[in-house]
Design a protein around this motif. Sequence first.
Motif, mmCIF file in Angstrom:
data_model
loop_
_atom_site.group_PDB
_atom_site.id
_atom_site.type_symbol
_atom_site.label_atom_id
_atom_site.label_comp_id
_atom_site.label_asym_id
_atom_site.label_seq_id
_atom_site.Cartn_x
_atom_site.Cartn_y
_atom_site.Cartn_z
ATOM 1 N N LYS A 33 37.915 31.183 47.243
ATOM 2 C CA LYS A 33 38.353 30.373 46.103
ATOM 3 C C LYS A 33 37.271 29.368 45.702
ATOM 4 O O LYS A 33 37.056 29.111 44.514
ATOM 5 C CB LYS A 33 39.646 29.639 46.446
ATOM 6 N N ARG A 75 33.910 31.408 44.299
ATOM 7 C CA ARG A 75 33.973 32.028 42.978
ATOM 8 C C ARG A 75 33.924 31.019 41.832
ATOM 9 O O ARG A 75 33.747 31.398 40.669
ATOM 10 C CB ARG A 75 35.242 32.858 42.855
ATOM 11 N N ASN A 76 34.086 29.726 42.142
ATOM 12 C CA ASN A 76 34.199 28.730 41.086
ATOM 13 C C ASN A 76 32.893 28.443 40.360
ATOM 14 O O ASN A 76 32.894 28.073 39.188
ATOM 15 C CB ASN A 76 34.772 27.427 41.640
ATOM 16 N N SER A 77 31.770 28.547 41.059
ATOM 17 C CA SER A 77 30.482 28.253 40.427
ATOM 18 C C SER A 77 29.363 28.844 41.276
ATOM 19 O O SER A 77 29.589 29.322 42.385
ATOM 20 C CB SER A 77 30.285 26.740 40.299
ATOM 21 N N ARG A 78 28.158 28.771 40.752
ATOM 22 C CA ARG A 78 26.998 29.288 41.479
ATOM 23 C C ARG A 78 26.301 28.210 42.301
ATOM 24 O O ARG A 78 25.286 28.488 42.943
ATOM 25 C CB ARG A 78 25.987 29.908 40.509
ATOM 26 N N ASN A 135 28.195 25.657 44.300
ATOM 27 C CA ASN A 135 29.065 24.927 45.234
ATOM 28 C C ASN A 135 28.630 25.207 46.678
ATOM 29 O O ASN A 135 27.767 26.048 46.935
ATOM 30 C CB ASN A 135 30.537 25.282 45.003
ATOM 31 N N GLU A 168 33.685 38.720 38.087
ATOM 32 C CA GLU A 168 34.314 37.404 38.219
ATOM 33 C C GLU A 168 33.866 36.524 37.059
ATOM 34 O O GLU A 168 32.709 36.085 37.013
ATOM 35 C CB GLU A 168 33.936 36.770 39.561
ATOM 36 N N PRO A 169 34.735 36.268 36.081
ATOM 37 C CA PRO A 169 34.326 35.529 34.882
ATOM 38 C C PRO A 169 33.901 34.084 35.157
ATOM 39 O O PRO A 169 33.091 33.532 34.404
ATOM 40 C CB PRO A 169 35.566 35.585 33.988
ATOM 41 N N ARG A 170 34.413 33.456 36.210
ATOM 42 C CA ARG A 170 34.041 32.079 36.490
ATOM 43 C C ARG A 170 32.542 31.948 36.762
ATOM 44 O O ARG A 170 31.908 30.974 36.353
ATOM 45 C CB ARG A 170 34.814 31.531 37.692
ATOM 46 N N ARG A 171 31.986 32.931 37.455
ATOM 47 C CA ARG A 171 30.555 32.896 37.807
ATOM 48 C C ARG A 171 29.715 33.784 36.905
ATOM 49 O O ARG A 171 28.482 33.761 36.983
ATOM 50 C CB ARG A 171 30.352 33.335 39.255
ATOM 51 N N GLN A 172 30.374 34.615 36.111
ATOM 52 C CA GLN A 172 29.664 35.590 35.288
ATOM 53 C C GLN A 172 28.797 36.485 36.177
ATOM 54 O O GLN A 172 27.643 36.789 35.882
ATOM 55 C CB GLN A 172 28.804 34.889 34.216
#
Length: 537
Positions: free
Chosen positions: A115, A118-121, A123, A156-160
């Motif tokens: 979780k 997947r939120n950003s590249r 973190n 995963e669209p959050r990170r593209q």
Amino acid sequence: MSQSEIQWWKGAMIYQVYPRSFADSNGDGIGDLKGITNKLEYIASLGVDAIWISPFFKSPMKDFGYDIADYRDVDPLFGNMADFDELLEKAHALDLKIMIDQVLSHTSNEHDWFKESRNSRDNAKADWYVWADANEDGTPPNNWMSIFGGVAWQWEPRRQQYYLHNFLSSQPDLNFHNPDVQQAVLDNVEFWLKKGVDGLRLDAINFCFHDQQLRNNPAKPVDKRQGRGFSEDNPYAFQYHYYNNTQPENLEFLERLRAMMDKYPNTAALGEISSEDSLATMAEYTEDGRIHMGYSFELLTDDYSASYIRETVSRLEENVASGWPSWSVSNHDVKRVASRWGMGEANSEQCKMITALVASLKGSICFYQGEELGLPEADIAFEDLQDPYGITFWPTFKGRDGCRTPMPWKVNETNAGFSEAKPWLPVVDSHKPLSVDVQENDPNSVLMAFKNFMVWRKSHPSLIAGDIEFIKTEEPILMFKRSFEGETVICGFNLSEREVKVPALVAIQLLEHPLKAKASLNKNEITFPAYGVLYGK
């Protein structure tokens, strides 16, 4: 070395429990930890040495527990940590070892690690999973396929970015190239070792590392598209899987794992290995300083012949150095052996012979729950299927539900005594007459033969820790010697339903054994009855 000095896991009989289907203690239709605890006397009566418990950890159950959301907690479906502690304590009081499944190569997509990742590249856990950019046209970074069908990459669209999943898309692969991931995984394993478990069954252990260059897997010729657990209509069979698993970096991780386990005396690791050359990988992974045993898929096949068994075991013996094998003919992922090797029809005498054969091979043996009853594969209607693998590939492949149906305990009780509620999978009619209570009252049953043979086996150290040497025979006879500390036992098996006579190729004096179908010796000729068994010295 005396028999008492043999490490417990060498030659051990390991009984696999699939918790969902073993025994339901709270009436919700799903087996649980208390259910296992309630049946520990039964398991001990089988004469086995250890219990391997399939995953019971917190999970969304997309792959029935092999998708773990919390490695250090019990899923409420199965009970709580106090239930596990009680199970462990009672098992030890009955002199049973407890081995637990550890699924290290991937987690659930509901795990806190994923979780966050997947939120950003950028973190703290951005690099804890296998992420890759899309190709210029938006397609996945390479041609890797998932075992469960389709590509092994999920957008995963959050990170593209895409993430890798060798199994279901809800089972993202961890990035073991990151040292922090390795340490976190080892910390989770050590949590259970500190609790007192005796061993680990390492699920898909050769899948921990991937090729960092993300090279494409080469295509496999049509005539080679065969595999264990998947059929030629699964695109996973279209490739040689050289780059998505079984990478050289895994060896160093296994050495780290073993060094940690060595701090906990008398524990053992059993690694599940499925690679392009599983026997070679098994030999490599069980060298000194790595895992204790390799769990092979090589006898989980449809090939039921003396030559295949002889060649398979011999090839491992030629390659293995200090390592120790583990053999199995049934588990929670393949069609039950009573149907697979029985050509669709379970035969009680064949089941007895198969138990003796496998338990006489050099190695530790994993018996799957219900194998001691001679249960055939259950035929499950499409509307009752639970396995996403079977639902995807129906009707050419029906998945794994047919070997996962509940244990039949009492023939005249609701759902054969498994649960008073509707079970998560049906108890099929063909299993009810094979219930434990029926077989315990029949001295000629598969169950009683299993129990009696396990007692007899313990009186022959060579069948537990001995070396193995095959004797040249023609189909359908398999013969070999097991030798240990001056004792040699000759083992012979008729894999067919017809009587077979063969020359006595070596001097032999028959040993009495508990199985009914006994081979006889007349001068220089051995007569094997249908599914007959011979032991001699």
